[in-house]
Motif scaffolding. Structure first.
Motif, short mmCIF file in Angstrom:
data_model
loop_
_atom_site.label_atom_id
_atom_site.label_comp_id
_atom_site.label_asym_id
_atom_site.label_seq_id
_atom_site.Cartn_x
_atom_site.Cartn_y
_atom_site.Cartn_z
N ARG A 130 -24.73 -4.93 -4.29
CA ARG A 130 -23.69 -5.09 -3.55
C ARG A 130 -23.73 -6.25 -2.60
N SER A 131 -24.95 -6.86 -2.48
CA SER A 131 -25.23 -7.99 -1.45
C SER A 131 -24.23 -9.00 -1.71
N GLU A 132 -23.86 -9.62 -0.58
CA GLU A 132 -22.96 -10.82 -0.49
C GLU A 132 -23.86 -12.01 -0.97
N LEU A 170 -43.28 -17.24 -1.44
CA LEU A 170 -41.74 -17.06 -1.68
C LEU A 170 -41.40 -15.45 -1.88
N GLY A 171 -40.13 -15.32 -1.47
CA GLY A 171 -39.43 -13.96 -1.35
C GLY A 171 -38.20 -14.21 -1.89
N VAL A 172 -37.17 -12.96 -1.98
CA VAL A 172 -35.89 -12.95 -2.30
C VAL A 172 -35.37 -12.54 -0.92
N ILE A 173 -34.29 -12.94 -0.79
CA ILE A 173 -33.49 -12.32 0.55
C ILE A 173 -32.04 -11.75 -0.21
N LYS A 174 -31.91 -10.53 0.14
CA LYS A 174 -30.65 -9.84 -0.24
C LYS A 174 -29.95 -9.63 1.32
N ARG A 175 -28.87 -10.02 1.45
CA ARG A 175 -28.27 -9.83 2.88
C ARG A 175 -26.78 -9.47 2.74
N VAL A 176 -26.23 -8.68 3.87
CA VAL A 176 -24.79 -8.27 3.89
C VAL A 176 -24.55 -8.34 5.47
N GLU A 177 -23.30 -8.98 5.54
CA GLU A 177 -22.73 -8.76 7.05
C GLU A 177 -22.53 -7.50 7.31
N ILE A 178 -22.86 -7.19 8.84
CA ILE A 178 -22.76 -5.95 9.23
C ILE A 178 -21.24 -5.84 9.66
N ILE A 179 -20.63 -5.27 9.03
CA ILE A 179 -19.15 -4.90 9.26
C ILE A 179 -19.22 -3.17 8.73
N PRO A 180 -17.70 -2.64 9.08
CA PRO A 180 -17.56 -1.38 8.68
C PRO A 180 -17.39 -1.31 6.98
N THR A 181 -18.41 -1.37 6.32
CA THR A 181 -18.52 -1.24 4.62
C THR A 181 -19.70 -0.53 4.36
N ARG A 182 -19.46 -0.26 3.05
CA ARG A 182 -20.71 0.60 2.48
C ARG A 182 -21.80 -0.36 1.99
N SER A 183 -21.52 -1.61 2.02
CA SER A 183 -22.54 -2.78 1.60
C SER A 183 -23.93 -2.48 2.17
N ALA A 228 -30.41 -9.55 11.71
CA ALA A 228 -30.56 -10.68 12.41
C ALA A 228 -29.19 -11.55 12.33
N VAL A 229 -29.07 -12.35 13.52
CA VAL A 229 -27.82 -13.17 13.36
C VAL A 229 -27.95 -14.53 12.87
N TYR A 230 -27.11 -14.80 12.24
CA TYR A 230 -27.18 -16.16 11.30
C TYR A 230 -25.81 -16.83 11.20
N ARG A 231 -25.82 -17.82 11.78
CA ARG A 231 -24.55 -18.78 11.89
C ARG A 231 -23.41 -17.85 12.37
N SER A 232 -23.74 -17.13 13.70
CA SER A 232 -22.83 -16.39 14.40
C SER A 232 -22.23 -15.05 13.71
N LYS A 233 -23.09 -14.72 12.68
CA LYS A 233 -22.56 -13.46 12.06
C LYS A 233 -23.96 -12.51 12.24
N LYS A 234 -23.77 -11.18 12.17
CA LYS A 234 -24.88 -10.40 12.07
C LYS A 234 -24.99 -9.66 10.70
N TYR A 235 -26.45 -9.78 10.20
CA TYR A 235 -26.59 -9.20 8.84
C TYR A 235 -27.59 -8.48 9.00
N GLU A 236 -27.67 -7.47 7.92
CA GLU A 236 -28.54 -6.61 7.39
C GLU A 236 -29.24 -7.10 6.26
N TYR A 237 -30.64 -7.31 6.28
CA TYR A 237 -31.35 -7.90 5.21
C TYR A 237 -32.49 -7.39 4.77
N MET A 238 -33.06 -7.71 3.58
CA MET A 238 -34.23 -7.47 3.22
C MET A 238 -34.85 -8.57 2.56
N ILE A 239 -36.13 -8.71 2.62
CA ILE A 239 -36.95 -9.74 1.92
C ILE A 239 -37.80 -9.05 1.03
N ILE A 240 -37.70 -9.34 -0.38
CA ILE A 240 -38.55 -8.68 -1.43
C ILE A 240 -39.31 -9.60 -2.25
#
Length: 108
Positions: free
Chosen positions: A28-30, A43-56, A84-96
């Motif tokens: 579901r990541s953006e 190296l790692g892989v980032i999956k991130r979604v903007e923190i907004i009222p969604t199930r993502s 984290a905040v990135y380019r003025s948006k707040k994200y939930e993220y994971m690095i795997i």
């Protein structure tokens, strides 16, 4: 060392390298990208979604829990999970962990 704007930095630590191949499960990541951890030098892989009222965001948190519960051979290690905040948006993220491999389904 000067920062190269062609390779933006996320959370003051992760340098974006390139999007991962289409073989990767993006869920579901953006956004799913290959990153270089400047602190751990790996190296790692980032999956991130903007923190907004969604199930993502909940989906990403559930994925982190599942990966941690399934730790072992062939399961990517979760290096980091936070917000984290990135380019003025707040994200939930994971690095795997980045595992360079061939998807079995693709070769059946």
């Amino acid at each position: 060392m000067a920062h190269d704007p062609n390779f933006p930095i996320f959370s003051d630590r992760y340098r974006f390298e390139k999007p991962v191949s289409n073989d990767w499960d993006r869920g579901r990541s953006e956004s799913t990208d290959l990153v270089y951890d400047l602190k751990e030098k790996r190296l790692g892989v980032i999956k991130r979604v903007e923190i907004i009222p969604t199930r993502s965001t909940e989906g990403l948190k559930n994925e982190v829990k599942a990966l941690k519960a399934l730790r072992g051979l062939g399961v990517p290690e979760v290096y980091d999970a936070s917000q984290a905040v990135y380019r003025s948006k707040k994200y939930e993220y994971m690095i795997i962990e980045y595992i360079d491999a061939i998807r079995v389904e693709k070769n059946l």
